[in-house]
Design an enzyme around this catalytic site. Structure first.
Site, mmCIF file in Angstrom:
data_model
loop_
_atom_site.group_PDB
_atom_site.id
_atom_site.type_symbol
_atom_site.label_atom_id
_atom_site.label_comp_id
_atom_site.label_asym_id
_atom_site.label_seq_id
_atom_site.Cartn_x
_atom_site.Cartn_y
_atom_site.Cartn_z
ATOM 1 N N TYR A 60 0.817 -1.239 -0.016
ATOM 2 C CA TYR A 60 -0.157 -0.004 0.105
ATOM 3 C C TYR A 60 0.904 1.280 -0.023
ATOM 4 O O TYR A 60 2.106 1.294 0.545
ATOM 5 C CB TYR A 60 -0.943 0.061 1.322
ATOM 6 C CG TYR A 60 -0.258 0.122 2.811
ATOM 7 C CD1 TYR A 60 -0.048 1.599 3.147
ATOM 8 C CD2 TYR A 60 0.153 -0.842 3.213
ATOM 9 C CE1 TYR A 60 0.596 1.830 4.131
ATOM 10 C CE2 TYR A 60 0.896 -0.546 4.611
ATOM 11 C CZ TYR A 60 0.853 0.711 5.054
ATOM 12 O OH TYR A 60 1.238 0.882 6.196
ATOM 13 N N CYS A 61 0.234 2.200 -0.442
ATOM 14 C CA CYS A 61 0.594 3.662 -0.213
ATOM 15 C C CYS A 61 -0.345 4.418 0.048
ATOM 16 O O CYS A 61 -1.362 4.056 0.699
ATOM 17 C CB CYS A 61 1.536 4.091 -1.453
ATOM 18 S SG CYS A 61 0.493 4.135 -3.016
#
Length: 357
Positions: free
Chosen positions: A317-318
C-alpha cells in the site's frame, strides 16, 4: 546453483520432460522431490499422490489394477518413464518388489513450465521464429521460480504466444541511454544479452542504483503507475534488448495480472497472516503506517527483494495506490506473493470498518 548431473540424466529420460531443453531441465531440477520406499511397502498407501506427477527411477514396482491385471515396472525403463498412476486405468494398489526411488513434481508447476517451454521455443510461431530468441535460455524474469510463483504464473496460456510475439528485439551499444529520468513511459524492457546501469539524479549528482544483467526487466514502474521515468537506464556493455510497448504491457500484463484486493479483503488476509508492506517514504510511514507493517520505499524495492520471505503474502500500500501498484508488480514479477491494496490508505480509512493506525 549446482545441479546434480545424475538427476538431470534421469529427468531427461522421463516424459514429457525429455522434450525440454537442457536449461529448462536445470530450472526444473530444484523443484523435484526424491522419495525412497522400502521393499514390500505400497507407495500409494504411504502418502497421497493427488496433484503430483511421480516417476519410478530405480527399483521394481508392481501395480495391481481393478480388473485383476497387474504390471511390473522397472525404474528408468519402458512404462516407468511415464508418470505413475495417470491415464485411464489407475492402480488400486502397488508393492515395492525391491527398494525403489520415486521422483515427484507438483502437477501444476510442471504443467506451467512445460507450457512455457513449448510456447517459447524458437520456431513455435512467436517472435522467436523470426529473430532467433530462445526464451527458454533466459534467466531472471523467465526463471522457473518466476514462471511458477511470480507474475507470469497467472498469465492465461492463451496470452503467452501473444505476449512473446509482441516483444520487439533491438540492439543497443555500450553507453546508449535506453530510458531517461523524467521521460515518458513508453516501453517495458527485458535484457536478452548485455548489462545495464540504473542511475538517478539527486540534488544535481548522479547516484548509481543497480546493475542489471541478462534476464532482468526494467521500465515497468512508469507503465504500471502511469508516471514519468524515475531513473535513467543506460547500456554498460553492447547488448540486445526485448521491448514491449506500453499498450501491450497494459493489456497483456498489467491488467490481467495485477492482483487488487479491497480494504475489507486486505484486512481479512492480514488477520490470517499476510503482512502489510508500506512503500512510501520513511517519514510518511512513521506518520500513519499501519500496525505491523514493514517499510520498503518504492525506490528501494529492487535492492531489498532478497530480504522478503517468498512463503509469505504481502499487502502492498501507499496513500492512493499509485506507488504501490508499481511496487506490487515488481514484487510479483520476481516471485513474491504481493497483492495491491486497491485505493491505498485513502480507501482503507474511508471503508466502513475503517483502518487502525
Amino acid at each position: 546453483m549446482t545441479v546434480d548431473a545424475a538427476l538431470l540424466e534421469k529427468l531427461s529420460r522421463c516424459q514429457p520432460l525429455a522434450s525440454l531443453g537442457p536449461e529448462s531441465l536445470r530450472e526444473l531440477a530444484p523443484l523435484c522431490h526424491s522419495e525412497r520406499i522400502t521393499r514390500n511397502l505400497d507407495p500409494f498407501r504411504l502418502r497421497d499422490w493427488e496433484g503430483q506427477v511421480v516417476y519410478l527411477t530405480k527399483g521394481e514396482l508392481k501395480l495391481d489394477f481393478a480388473d485383476g491385471s497387474a504390471a511390473l515396472l522397472v525404474g528408468g525403463t519402458g512404462e516407468a518413464l511415464l508418470p505413475l498412476g495417470q491415464g485411464e486405468q489407475k492402480p488400486v494398489s502397488s508393492k515395492a518388489v525391491t527398494d525403489v526411488e520415486l521422483l515427484r513434481f507438483d502437477e501444476d508447476t510442471l504443467d506451467i513450465l512445460v507450457t512455457w517451454d513449448q510456447m517459447a521455443s524458437p520456431g513455435h510461431g512467436t517472435a522467436a521464429e523470426s529473430d532467433g530468441t530462445d526464451w527458454r535460455t533466459m534467466s531472471g524474469i523467465f526463471a522457473a521460480r518466476n514462471l511458477t510463483r511470480g507474475v507470469f504464473s497467472a498469465l492465461p496460456p492463451a496470452h503467452i504466444e501473444t505476449l512473446l510475439g509482441r516483444f520487439q528485439r533491438i540492439r543497443a551499444k555500450r553507453g546508449e541511454t535506453i530510458i531517461r529520468q523524467g521521460g515518458a513511459g513508453d516501453y517495458y524492457y527485458v535484457i536478452e544479452r548485455g548489462r545495464c546501469l540504473v542511475t538517478r539524479e539527486v540534488a544535481g549528482s548522479r547516484v548509481d542504483l543497480a546493475e542489471l544483467k541478462a534476464g532482468d526487466a526494467f521500465g515497468e514502474e512508469a507503465l504500471v503507475s502511469d508516471t514519468t521515468r524515475n531513473a535513467t537506464v543506460a547500456m554498460k556493455t553492447d547488448g540486445v534488448l526485448l521491448r514491449l510497448s506500453k499498450t501491450d504491457f497494459v493489456d497483456l500484463l498489467r491488467e490481467p495480472l495485477m492482483r487488487r484486493v479491497s480494504p475489507v479483503e486486505a484486512q481479512r488476509r492480514v488477520a490470517a497472516g499476510a503482512v502489510w508492506l508500506d512503500v512510501r517514504f520513511p517519514a510518511e510511514y512513521q506518520h500513519d503506517g499501519l500496525p505491523g507493517a514493514i517499510n520498503i520505499p518504492l525506490n528501494e524495492v529492487r535492492r531489498t527483494l532478497p530480504m522478503l520471505d517468498p512463503k509469505k503474502e504481502y499487502i502492498v500500500y501507499c496513500q492512493t495506490g499509485r506507488r504501490s501498484s508499481a511496487a506490487a508488480f515488481l514484487f510479483s514479477q520476481r516471485g513474491i506473493r504481493a497483492a495491491l491494496l486497491d485505493g491505498g490508505l485513502r480507501a482503507l480509512f474511508a471503508a466502513p470498518t475503517g483502518g487502525s493506525r
